[in-house]
Design a protein around this motif. Sequence first.
Motif, PDB file in Angstrom:
ATOM      1  N   UNK A 186       0.875  -1.177   0.000  1.00 34.98           N
ATOM      2  CA  UNK A 186       0.000   0.000   0.000  1.00 34.98           C
ATOM      3  C   UNK A 186       0.909   1.222   0.000  1.00 34.98           C
ATOM      4  N   UNK A 187       0.362   2.397  -0.301  1.00 35.45           N
ATOM      5  CA  UNK A 187       1.230   3.571  -0.426  1.00 35.45           C
ATOM      6  C   UNK A 187       2.075   3.793   0.831  1.00 35.45           C
ATOM      7  N   UNK A 188       3.356   4.061   0.620  1.00 36.91           N
ATOM      8  CA  UNK A 188       4.315   4.379   1.692  1.00 36.91           C
ATOM      9  C   UNK A 188       4.593   3.208   2.632  1.00 36.91           C
ATOM     10  N   UNK A 209       9.803  14.020  -1.045  1.00 33.13           N
ATOM     11  CA  UNK A 209      10.340  14.146  -2.407  1.00 33.13           C
ATOM     12  C   UNK A 209      11.745  13.565  -2.445  1.00 33.13           C
ATOM     13  N   UNK A 210      12.101  13.000  -3.585  1.00 28.96           N
ATOM     14  CA  UNK A 210      13.430  12.397  -3.727  1.00 28.96           C
ATOM     15  C   UNK A 210      14.523  13.428  -3.492  1.00 28.96           C
ATOM     16  N   UNK A 211      14.310  14.662  -3.966  1.00 28.64           N
ATOM     17  CA  UNK A 211      15.359  15.684  -3.848  1.00 28.64           C
ATOM     18  C   UNK A 211      15.639  15.982  -2.373  1.00 28.64           C
ATOM     19  N   UNK A 212      14.562  16.128  -1.590  1.00 27.43           N
ATOM     20  CA  UNK A 212      14.750  16.442  -0.170  1.00 27.43           C
ATOM     21  C   UNK A 212      15.434  15.272   0.554  1.00 27.43           C
ATOM     22  N   UNK A 213      15.006  14.059   0.233  1.00 28.52           N
ATOM     23  CA  UNK A 213      15.578  12.885   0.909  1.00 28.52           C
ATOM     24  C   UNK A 213      17.040  12.689   0.525  1.00 28.52           C
ATOM     25  N   UNK A 214      17.360  12.951  -0.745  1.00 23.43           N
ATOM     26  CA  UNK A 214      18.749  12.803  -1.196  1.00 23.43           C
ATOM     27  C   UNK A 214      19.638  13.782  -0.438  1.00 23.43           C
ATOM     28  N   UNK A 215      19.137  14.997  -0.201  1.00 23.58           N
ATOM     29  CA  UNK A 215      19.931  15.995   0.535  1.00 23.58           C
ATOM     30  C   UNK A 215      20.148  15.534   1.975  1.00 23.58           C
ATOM     31  N   UNK A 216      19.094  14.972   2.595  1.00 33.96           N
ATOM     32  CA  UNK A 216      19.232  14.518   3.989  1.00 33.96           C
ATOM     33  C   UNK A 216      20.180  13.322   4.080  1.00 33.96           C
ATOM     34  N   UNK A 233      10.889   8.373  -3.033  1.00 32.00           N
ATOM     35  CA  UNK A 233      10.355   9.516  -2.288  1.00 32.00           C
ATOM     36  C   UNK A 233       9.650   9.081  -1.011  1.00 32.00           C
ATOM     37  N   UNK A 234      10.230   8.106  -0.304  1.00 33.42           N
ATOM     38  CA  UNK A 234       9.640   7.620   0.949  1.00 33.42           C
ATOM     39  C   UNK A 234      10.581   7.947   2.110  1.00 33.42           C
ATOM     40  N   UNK A 235      10.103   8.778   3.020  1.00 36.30           N
ATOM     41  CA  UNK A 235      10.966   9.272   4.101  1.00 36.30           C
ATOM     42  C   UNK A 235      10.924   8.361   5.318  1.00 36.30           C
ATOM     43  N   UNK A 253      18.656  -0.360   0.359  1.00 39.33           N
ATOM     44  CA  UNK A 253      17.265  -0.054   0.710  1.00 39.33           C
ATOM     45  C   UNK A 253      17.084   1.460   0.842  1.00 39.33           C
ATOM     46  N   UNK A 254      18.045   2.114   1.499  1.00 40.63           N
ATOM     47  CA  UNK A 254      17.910   3.562   1.695  1.00 40.63           C
ATOM     48  C   UNK A 254      17.928   4.268   0.338  1.00 40.63           C
TER      49      UNK A 254
END
Length: 310
Positions: free
Chosen positions: A96-98, A197-204, A119-121, A111-112
């Motif tokens: 299911x979503x997320x 979002x992928x961009x935000x997660x990639x930065x973190x 785009x899953x935080x 996995x990370x």
Amino acid sequence: MKLDGACAEQLRLELRGTVAAQVPLAPLTRWRIGGPAELLVRPADRDDALHLFALVAQQGWPYCLLGGGSNLLVADAGVAGLVIQLDAVRLLEEPRPACLRLGAGWPLPRLIAETVRRGLAGLEHLAGIPGTVGGAVVMNAGVAAGCFGQRVQRVLVVEDGLARWWSAADCAFAYRDSALGGRRVVLEVELELAPSTSAELAARREAALRHRRQAQRVGWPNAGSVFRNPPGYSAWQLIAACGLRGERCGDAQVSEQHCNFIVNRGTATAAEVLTLIRRVQQRVAGATGICLEPEIHFLGDFGAMDDANS
Ligand SMILES: Cc1cc2nc3c(=O)[nH]c(=O)nc-3n(C[C@H](O)[C@H](O)[C@H](O)COP(=O)(O)OP(=O)(O)OC[C@H]3O[C@@H](n4cnc5c(N)ncnc54)[C@H](O)[C@@H]3O)c2cc1C
């Protein structure tokens, strides 16, 4: 208990995965230390693993689990019985979503990367922790910002040959600890993540990796933190305050850069690492009255080195 010859034969006949005798375990650990597995068994997938654990329960064969070997000290004499690696148990579904359902064999760094891509935080702060999903569940791997167990919805656990879903509460996640491991095998896990979002997660993720590169540049094979932090203290500070930075036993050395790491300077043995662990425990207890507990796990027979797990 040692295995009889019929065991390997039966496993080869009944499993689709691989069964190999006297496999050196040192290359399968981050410390690059340890003797051979009497039998290394790698089931081909989830169903093969379920069949293996049913057989193991039926026959009473001794066994233990090896994940990525990133938090383990394997005895120089090796490990009697079956050493089981679930690296081929690699299911990945989004029921299911997320929500992700994963096989225990997934490498945590991959996995990370996958959660960032989707785009899953929820896991990006764990970037840089080596090992597998199975190991991360058992150890409740984490950093100050949070632990793996916080994202776990439920875990498929095999015990005495029977598979059952455990809730996160059943797993009793605690600081670098859980009710799993030992005879309780993690086969699959369901994670509850949050849309981002992928961009935000990639930065973190990059920030977490940068921090780790600065804090943990130790330069030699190691198994991460050797001791748990006692309540209210940092293990590395206690070790440093006792003058143990750089302390050596053969090629095992308390890291100069991070005192809670023990590094293998080349040809360290498990006996040398364990002697150093005992020395650190005695010196810290003598000076402060605080007993440092190992965070790492021990596999195999340490013989005269007494009860390694205490
Ligand atoms: C450089 C470095 C940095 C590290 N940094 C961190 C950190 O920041 N935070 C942190 O928490 N840890 C850290 N660690 C430790 C380690 O990466 C984690 O504990 C990791 O989760 C262990 O996973 P693994 O697959 O390597 O497990 P292993 O080391 O192979 O096994 C650990 C234990 O879990 C058991 N096990 C493994 N898989 C299963 C399974 N499927 N079912 C049942 N039992 C199983 C094993 O028998 C063993 O008892 C670090 C290690 C290194 C080398």
